[in-house]
Design a protein around this motif. Structure first.
Motif, PDB file in Angstrom:
ATOM      1  N   MET A   1     -17.446  22.463  60.431  1.00  0.00           N
ATOM      2  CA  MET A   1     -17.064  21.098  60.795  1.00  0.00           C
ATOM      3  C   MET A   1     -16.650  20.295  59.571  1.00  0.00           C
ATOM      4  N   ARG A   2     -17.389  20.451  58.496  1.00  0.00           N
ATOM      5  CA  ARG A   2     -17.069  19.701  57.278  1.00  0.00           C
ATOM      6  C   ARG A   2     -15.698  20.082  56.725  1.00  0.00           C
ATOM      7  N   ALA A   3     -15.278  21.318  56.981  1.00  0.00           N
ATOM      8  CA  ALA A   3     -13.992  21.789  56.457  1.00  0.00           C
ATOM      9  C   ALA A   3     -12.800  21.105  57.106  1.00  0.00           C
ATOM     10  N   VAL A   4     -13.012  20.509  58.285  1.00  0.00           N
ATOM     11  CA  VAL A   4     -11.864  19.965  59.016  1.00  0.00           C
ATOM     12  C   VAL A   4     -11.915  18.453  59.213  1.00  0.00           C
ATOM     13  N   VAL A   5     -13.011  17.796  58.805  1.00  0.00           N
ATOM     14  CA  VAL A   5     -13.081  16.338  58.952  1.00  0.00           C
ATOM     15  C   VAL A   5     -13.489  15.700  57.628  1.00  0.00           C
ATOM     16  N   ASP A   6     -13.097  14.439  57.467  1.00  0.00           N
ATOM     17  CA  ASP A   6     -13.432  13.699  56.247  1.00  0.00           C
ATOM     18  C   ASP A   6     -14.628  12.782  56.435  1.00  0.00           C
ATOM     19  N   ILE A   7     -15.127  12.656  57.671  1.00  0.00           N
ATOM     20  CA  ILE A   7     -16.277  11.795  57.938  1.00  0.00           C
ATOM     21  C   ILE A   7     -17.572  12.599  57.804  1.00  0.00           C
ATOM     22  N   ASP A   8     -18.706  11.901  57.805  1.00  0.00           N
ATOM     23  CA  ASP A   8     -20.004  12.561  57.662  1.00  0.00           C
ATOM     24  C   ASP A   8     -20.249  13.551  58.793  1.00  0.00           C
ATOM     25  N   VAL A   9     -20.770  14.718  58.442  1.00  0.00           N
ATOM     26  CA  VAL A   9     -21.280  15.687  59.412  1.00  0.00           C
ATOM     27  C   VAL A   9     -22.792  15.753  59.210  1.00  0.00           C
ATOM     28  N   THR A  10     -23.542  15.399  60.231  1.00  0.00           N
ATOM     29  CA  THR A  10     -24.993  15.291  60.118  1.00  0.00           C
ATOM     30  C   THR A  10     -25.675  16.160  61.167  1.00  0.00           C
ATOM     31  N   VAL A  11     -26.986  16.286  61.042  1.00  0.00           N
ATOM     32  CA  VAL A  11     -27.759  17.126  61.961  1.00  0.00           C
ATOM     33  C   VAL A  11     -28.959  16.334  62.460  1.00  0.00           C
ATOM     34  N   LYS A  12     -29.278  16.479  63.743  1.00  0.00           N
ATOM     35  CA  LYS A  12     -30.519  15.951  64.313  1.00  0.00           C
ATOM     36  C   LYS A  12     -31.337  17.146  64.783  1.00  0.00           C
ATOM     37  N   CYS A  13     -32.561  17.260  64.282  1.00  0.00           N
ATOM     38  CA  CYS A  13     -33.366  18.448  64.562  1.00  0.00           C
ATOM     39  C   CYS A  13     -34.801  18.074  64.926  1.00  0.00           C
ATOM     40  N   ARG A  14     -35.563  19.075  65.298  1.00  0.00           N
ATOM     41  CA  ARG A  14     -37.014  18.954  65.495  1.00  0.00           C
ATOM     42  C   ARG A  14     -37.701  19.492  64.233  1.00  0.00           C
ATOM     43  N   ILE A  15     -39.050  19.431  64.221  1.00  0.00           N
ATOM     44  CA  ILE A  15     -39.771  20.017  63.087  1.00  0.00           C
ATOM     45  C   ILE A  15     -39.989  21.515  63.308  1.00  0.00           C
ATOM     46  N   GLY A  16     -39.634  21.985  64.492  1.00  0.00           N
ATOM     47  CA  GLY A  16     -39.784  23.396  64.814  1.00  0.00           C
ATOM     48  C   GLY A  16     -39.812  23.565  66.326  1.00  0.00           C
ATOM     49  N   VAL A  17     -39.860  24.802  66.779  1.00  0.00           N
ATOM     50  CA  VAL A  17     -39.955  25.078  68.215  1.00  0.00           C
ATOM     51  C   VAL A  17     -41.022  26.146  68.462  1.00  0.00           C
ATOM     52  N   ASP A  18     -41.608  26.079  69.652  1.00  0.00           N
ATOM     53  CA  ASP A  18     -42.546  27.098  70.123  1.00  0.00           C
ATOM     54  C   ASP A  18     -43.635  27.388  69.088  1.00  0.00           C
ATOM     55  N   ASP A  19     -43.803  28.641  68.733  1.00  0.00           N
ATOM     56  CA  ASP A  19     -44.894  29.024  67.834  1.00  0.00           C
ATOM     57  C   ASP A  19     -44.514  28.962  66.359  1.00  0.00           C
ATOM     58  N   GLN A  20     -43.364  28.415  66.044  1.00  0.00           N
ATOM     59  CA  GLN A  20     -42.978  28.284  64.639  1.00  0.00           C
ATOM     60  C   GLN A  20     -43.972  27.394  63.895  1.00  0.00           C
ATOM     61  N   ASN A  21     -44.159  27.683  62.614  1.00  0.00           N
ATOM     62  CA  ASN A  21     -44.964  26.831  61.747  1.00  0.00           C
ATOM     63  C   ASN A  21     -44.025  25.835  61.062  1.00  0.00           C
ATOM     64  N   PRO A  22     -44.078  24.556  61.447  1.00  0.00           N
ATOM     65  CA  PRO A  22     -43.151  23.574  60.875  1.00  0.00           C
ATOM     66  C   PRO A  22     -43.192  23.503  59.355  1.00  0.00           C
ATOM     67  N   GLU A  23     -44.365  23.715  58.782  1.00  0.00           N
ATOM     68  CA  GLU A  23     -44.486  23.668  57.316  1.00  0.00           C
ATOM     69  C   GLU A  23     -43.604  24.716  56.647  1.00  0.00           C
ATOM     70  N   GLU A  24     -43.321  25.794  57.369  1.00  0.00           N
ATOM     71  CA  GLU A  24     -42.476  26.853  56.819  1.00  0.00           C
ATOM     72  C   GLU A  24     -41.024  26.734  57.261  1.00  0.00           C
ATOM     73  N   VAL A  25     -40.822  26.493  58.558  1.00  0.00           N
ATOM     74  CA  VAL A  25     -39.452  26.558  59.075  1.00  0.00           C
ATOM     75  C   VAL A  25     -38.627  25.335  58.736  1.00  0.00           C
ATOM     76  N   LEU A  26     -39.243  24.155  58.689  1.00  0.00           N
ATOM     77  CA  LEU A  26     -38.449  22.956  58.431  1.00  0.00           C
ATOM     78  C   LEU A  26     -37.860  22.942  57.017  1.00  0.00           C
ATOM     79  N   PRO A  27     -38.624  23.279  55.972  1.00  0.00           N
ATOM     80  CA  PRO A  27     -38.004  23.335  54.640  1.00  0.00           C
ATOM     81  C   PRO A  27     -36.865  24.350  54.565  1.00  0.00           C
ATOM     82  N   THR A  28     -37.045  25.505  55.193  1.00  0.00           N
ATOM     83  CA  THR A  28     -35.985  26.515  55.192  1.00  0.00           C
ATOM     84  C   THR A  28     -34.743  25.997  55.898  1.00  0.00           C
TER      85      THR A  28
END
Length: 331
Positions: free
Chosen positions: A126-153
């Motif tokens: 997306m960034r390759a084709v637009v000049d405006i900000d490309v942003t992300v909205k996410c959770r801290i993790g899903v299901d059995d994921q450990n947020p302390e590990e998955v969110l930094p990654t």
């Protein structure tokens, strides 16, 4: 990153399906000139394969306004992002947080938390084709994921792809066993984790989302070091409380908007909508909570709810409903 959308992201209204349509956003903009507004999620396939370009319609008065896209195919998202940029949006946001079954079946939304590499590819495309900000909205993790590990990654990978601004809904999403509504309330909030992510990724612009219900809470998060706060249901159900004072209290500019004047300012917009074949309730359904907590609020809601659905209903329904509400000086 000093673009208009980035500056406005100090406070934003969350993208909410069936709620933050163009009529809602126009109304919210009258309450706050500064707050960043988001569209409902628009799927990339609907735009690219379905040709549903009417989903991109908005009023120039809504700026600064961001388009939220749903999808997981980098090429298709790039095409959709280009369409959004051409339509005039100030930002393109990728949804990595919605837990609905329909979204999962399309392999996008919160399920993308399991595949940060794919998200990074999407951001890069997306960034390759637009000049405006490309942003992300996410959770801290899903299901059995450990947020302390998955969110930094997750943050590391999207940052490497060029994403400089992210909004984190401070709850896990449970893709099995909880409904979308339950996913907004039941998983516990972990604000501390989001604050730790800001400390760890000081170069990222990080906004926090989830359960924030007042400007006092928003200011506390900002004063503790976060770059932005996104408010969802409280901004929708109590727009007078959240948005009318936002310019002054969050952006240190202007004075609080008078909700009575805002209703009057909606009249020309309503008249144009009706002239185009629209119905009054399509607009006024977003205004029901404007006077929440004030004497007459219930009568206002009832007058709008009952009056706006009638054939031929016009702005006079709104103006008569105003008579049910106590002026601010009497509160």
């Amino acid at each position: 990153m000093t673009g208009k959308a980035t500056q406005a992201a100090r406070l934003s209204v969350a993208p909410m399906m069936d709620w933050t349509d163009r009529h809602c956003r126009y109304f919210h903009r009258l309450l706050s000139s500064q707050t960043l507004l988001y569209t409902e999620m628009v799927t990339a396939p609907a735009l690219v394969r379905g040709g549903a370009l009417h989903l991109l319609d908005f009023s120039p008065d809504e700026h600064p306004v961001a388009l939220q896209l749903g999808g997981s195919d980098p090429k298709e998202l790039a095409q959709a992002a280009r369409l959004g940029a051409e339509a005039g949006y100030d930002e393109i946001n990728l949804n990595c947080g919605c837990p609905s079954d329909r979204v999962q079946s399309g392999t996008f939304g919160a399920v993308l938390m399991k595949d940060p590499g794919r998200v990074a590819d999407c951001v890069s495309s997306m960034r390759a084709v637009v000049d405006i900000d490309v942003t992300v909205k996410c959770r801290i993790g899903v299901d059995d994921q450990n947020p302390e590990e998955v969110l930094p990654t997750f943050l590391e990978q999207i940052r490497a792809a060029g994403c400089q601004r992210v909004t984190v809904h401070a709850r896990k999403a449970w893709l099995q066993g909880l409904s979308p509504k339950e996913n907004r309330d039941i998983p516990p909030l972990d604000y501390d984790l989001v604050h730790r992510m800001k400390a760890a990724f000081s170069d990222l612009h990080i906004s926090i989302n989830g359960g924030i219900a007042s400007l006092d809470e928003a200011r506390a998060h900002l004063e503790a070091g976060l770059d932005g706060v996104m408010i969802g249901r409280a901004a929708y159900h109590q727009p007078g409380d959240i948005l009318s004072a936002a310019d002054q209290r969050i952006f240190a500019t202007g004075t609080p908007r008078d909700p009575f004047k805002v209703v009057q300012q909606m009249v020309p917009y309503v008249e144009q909508h009706l002239a185009n074949g629209g119905r009054l309730h399509q607009i006024t359904r977003h205004m029901l909570g404007l006077f929440a907590g004030r004497p007459g609020a219930r009568a206002w809601r009832r007058a709008l709810s009952e009056g706006a659905v009638h054939e031929g209903a016009g702005p006079e329904v709104m103006l008569k409903a105003l008579d049910r509400v106590a002026p601010m000086a009497e509160v």
